[in-house]
Scaffold this motif. Structure first.
Motif, short mmCIF file in Angstrom:
data_model
loop_
_atom_site.label_atom_id
_atom_site.label_comp_id
_atom_site.label_asym_id
_atom_site.label_seq_id
_atom_site.Cartn_x
_atom_site.Cartn_y
_atom_site.Cartn_z
N GLY A 44 0.82 -1.21 0.00
CA GLY A 44 0.00 0.00 0.00
C GLY A 44 0.85 1.26 0.00
N ASP A 45 1.97 1.22 0.71
CA ASP A 45 2.90 2.36 0.72
C ASP A 45 3.50 2.59 -0.67
OD1 ASP A 45 2.41 2.76 3.39
OD2 ASP A 45 4.24 1.75 4.06
N VAL A 51 1.23 7.30 -6.37
CA VAL A 51 0.12 8.26 -6.53
C VAL A 51 0.60 9.67 -6.19
CG1 VAL A 51 -2.13 8.93 -5.62
CG2 VAL A 51 -1.68 6.54 -6.18
N GLU A 52 1.33 9.81 -5.10
CA GLU A 52 1.83 11.14 -4.71
C GLU A 52 2.75 11.71 -5.78
OE1 GLU A 52 3.59 10.50 -0.89
OE2 GLU A 52 1.64 10.40 0.11
N LEU A 61 -6.02 14.12 -9.82
CA LEU A 61 -6.01 12.77 -9.27
C LEU A 61 -6.37 12.75 -7.79
CD1 LEU A 61 -2.87 11.20 -10.96
CD2 LEU A 61 -5.27 10.93 -11.57
N ALA A 62 -6.44 13.92 -7.15
CA ALA A 62 -6.85 13.98 -5.75
C ALA A 62 -8.29 13.53 -5.57
CB ALA A 62 -6.67 15.41 -5.21
N GLU A 63 -9.09 13.60 -6.64
CA GLU A 63 -10.49 13.19 -6.57
C GLU A 63 -10.68 11.70 -6.89
OE1 GLU A 63 -12.44 15.76 -9.30
OE2 GLU A 63 -11.76 17.57 -8.28
N VAL A 64 -9.61 11.00 -7.23
CA VAL A 64 -9.68 9.59 -7.61
C VAL A 64 -9.37 8.74 -6.38
CG1 VAL A 64 -8.69 7.81 -9.10
CG2 VAL A 64 -8.99 10.14 -9.97
N HIS A 127 4.45 1.33 -10.03
CA HIS A 127 4.33 2.66 -10.65
C HIS A 127 3.88 2.54 -12.11
CE1 HIS A 127 4.90 6.91 -11.12
NE2 HIS A 127 5.66 6.70 -12.18
N GLU A 128 4.40 1.57 -12.83
CA GLU A 128 3.95 1.38 -14.22
C GLU A 128 2.46 1.05 -14.28
OE1 GLU A 128 6.26 -1.41 -16.42
OE2 GLU A 128 8.05 -0.15 -16.42
N ILE A 129 2.00 0.20 -13.38
CA ILE A 129 0.58 -0.17 -13.36
C ILE A 129 -0.28 1.06 -13.06
CG2 ILE A 129 -1.17 -1.53 -12.14
CD1 ILE A 129 1.08 -3.65 -11.75
N VAL A 130 0.13 1.85 -12.07
CA VAL A 130 -0.64 3.04 -11.71
C VAL A 130 -0.65 4.03 -12.87
CG1 VAL A 130 -0.70 5.03 -10.16
CG2 VAL A 130 -0.30 2.76 -9.23
#
Length: 152
Positions: A44-45, A51-52, A61-64, A127-130
């Motif tokens: 999760g981290d 994301v950050e 992306l803050a709304e996702v 990161h690639e998946i995100v």
């Protein structure tokens, strides 16, 4: 050979060690040490770090909602060869926003962990998946979401 044994003191005395002299048992590691972090929390981290990193460039992306699930749901709801719609197990997914809930991006932990060997490799893969899921959500190419996509 008569050695007198002093009588035991009565009442509360100092706290004694355990019977074998090994001391009080406690946690193996303090909470701030990575050893006590579960694999799910560490994963999760990694997702949160990714994301950050992307939110600095894409404030929308803050709304996702970004979620981590252990495994993807079965497509057919059953077991056997018809369980997945294709031969590939999904590593992540994207659900567009509706009136009931905001857009969601999901990363599946176990399929990613199985495909990676080290923490660094896992961080790059996450990161690639995100990035791929964000690109799909925004309708852009992954390279435009993160210019370093695919270079690591």
């Amino acid at each position: 050979m008569d050695s007198p044994v002093p009588p035991r003191p009565t009442g509360p005395g100092p706290r004694r060690r355990d019977r074998h002299g090994r001391g009080m048992r406690g946690p193996v590691a303090p909470p701030q040490v990575p050893l006590s972090t579960s694999r799910a929390a560490a994963f999760g981290d990694l997702v949160q770090d990714s994301v950050e990193r992307l939110e600095r460039r894409w404030p929308q992306l803050a709304e996702v909602d970004f979620l981590v699930l252990d495994v993807p749901p079965a497509a057919g709801g059953g077991e056997g060869p018809d369980m997945w719609p294709s031969e590939h197990v999904p590593l992540g997914g994207m659900m567009p926003a509706t009136s009931a809930h905001p857009a969601r991006i999901v990363v599946y932990r176990r399929p990613v962990e199985i495909r990676t060997k080290s923490r660094d490799e896992r961080a790059l893969f996450v990161h690639e998946i995100v990035v791929e899921q964000v690109a799909e959500l925004l309708g852009l190419a992954p390279e435009s979401v993160d210019p370093r996509y695919g270079q690591d």
